[in-house]
Design a protein around this motif. Structure first.
Motif, short mmCIF file in Angstrom:
data_model
loop_
_atom_site.label_atom_id
_atom_site.label_comp_id
_atom_site.label_asym_id
_atom_site.label_seq_id
_atom_site.Cartn_x
_atom_site.Cartn_y
_atom_site.Cartn_z
N UNK A 44 4.24 -46.07 -7.27
CA UNK A 44 4.23 -47.46 -6.79
C UNK A 44 4.15 -48.34 -7.65
N UNK A 45 3.21 -48.17 -8.74
CA UNK A 45 3.26 -49.32 -9.59
C UNK A 45 4.57 -49.55 -10.29
N UNK A 46 5.41 -48.63 -10.53
CA UNK A 46 6.67 -48.96 -10.88
C UNK A 46 7.56 -49.43 -10.10
N UNK A 47 7.39 -49.32 -8.75
CA UNK A 47 8.07 -50.08 -7.72
C UNK A 47 7.59 -51.40 -7.67
N UNK A 48 6.52 -51.70 -7.85
CA UNK A 48 5.95 -53.19 -7.58
C UNK A 48 6.10 -53.98 -8.84
N UNK A 49 5.97 -53.09 -10.08
CA UNK A 49 5.67 -54.22 -11.21
C UNK A 49 6.82 -53.57 -12.44
#
Lengths: 104, 104, 104, 104
Positions: free
Chosen positions: C39-44
């Motif tokens: 999720x962190x990779x998706x968002x940032x």
């Protein structure tokens, strides 16, 4: 890769070691990934670099991760060459699927 | 937890530090998880124990993981108390769902 | 946090569950961290965002990580409040040490 | 392995993709490790098994991890064959050191 798995196995036998149970190898995998992570953050992240660490160490940390995966694979009779081939093929298929959906 | 997040934030300001970008904090999280993993494997896995390490160190490693999560949460204005509450509620709901499906 | 640990424990008992062995909870921790990472990779990161995922989901993923840590802590009788306090104190000491070393 | 790295690279070029920045590939690595972890826990841990998942899936998850490492290696011009060789040699040396210390 096949050859590498054999070398790892021969070495284990020569040293009189046995493979750990899967959950222990998994824990080791995360230990190795953590060390890799620390180094990547030092080299490319916002954490201040320590001068002694270089790209050369990256090579070592990645090597340790693959060595751990080879131990896991050997202990469960998994063929890493087949595993790697599958992942490569999957990327192609996934991409094709995208074009079929999105495409002209 | 709310109070803890504030303390972490006050400390950061006092030290003149800023929060890293999300991907760097994530890398730090995995560094800390890797250290925790090494210790858990020493204490409960097949890796030979080193005498100097005890359950006390476990406390420290878990503390470091939560500290890192608090940094992430502060940098993205996430309320950890709410986050923890949600996860607790989810387990109850998931369990209920199971009974509704499986049960009498 | 103390209170949260108790709530997790009461819930476990109410559901008739027992805590897993340490290596299994560790494996679960990495499963949860992996979802957070995605999720962190998706968002940032550079991975293309999926519209359905928002900062709200981050809250959930972090909550799941802390819930898993609370299970580990309960199973090993670790006091998370003490753990968190230690990590906070350590940062201050480490910083002091740096000033003592690096200069007036 | 050399050959595999080239195939990954050719595929990337054919698809018109570029390698992500190091911290993003790292995040992807943990996503893949998390999926592997979930499966190992299902198969060998205390988490209840889902029947659809088999050892075959393990192969796939490990393949995805190595594919991600190959992307990282390509993006930083790291030779995985050398990396793997080093880790193998290190185990032998470490073991020798142990005998020299402990042994007869």
């Amino acid at each position: 890769m096949n050859q590498y798995q054999k070398q790892v196995d021969e070495q284990m036998k020569k040293l009189g070691w046995h493979y750990w149970q899967p959950l222990s190898i998994l824990a080791r995998l995360f230990e190795e990934c953590g060390e890799f992570s620390r180094l990547v953050n030092h080299l490319y992240g916002e954490k201040p670099k320590k001068t002694a660490e270089t790209e050369q160490n990256l090579e070592e940390e990645i090597g340790d991760i693959i060595y751990t995966l080879a131990c896991f694979a050997n202990s469960q009779e998994i063929d890493l060459d087949k595993a790697m081939r599958k992942s490569l093929d999957k990327v192609i298929k996934r991409d094709k699927g995208r074009y079929d959906k999105e495409g002209s």
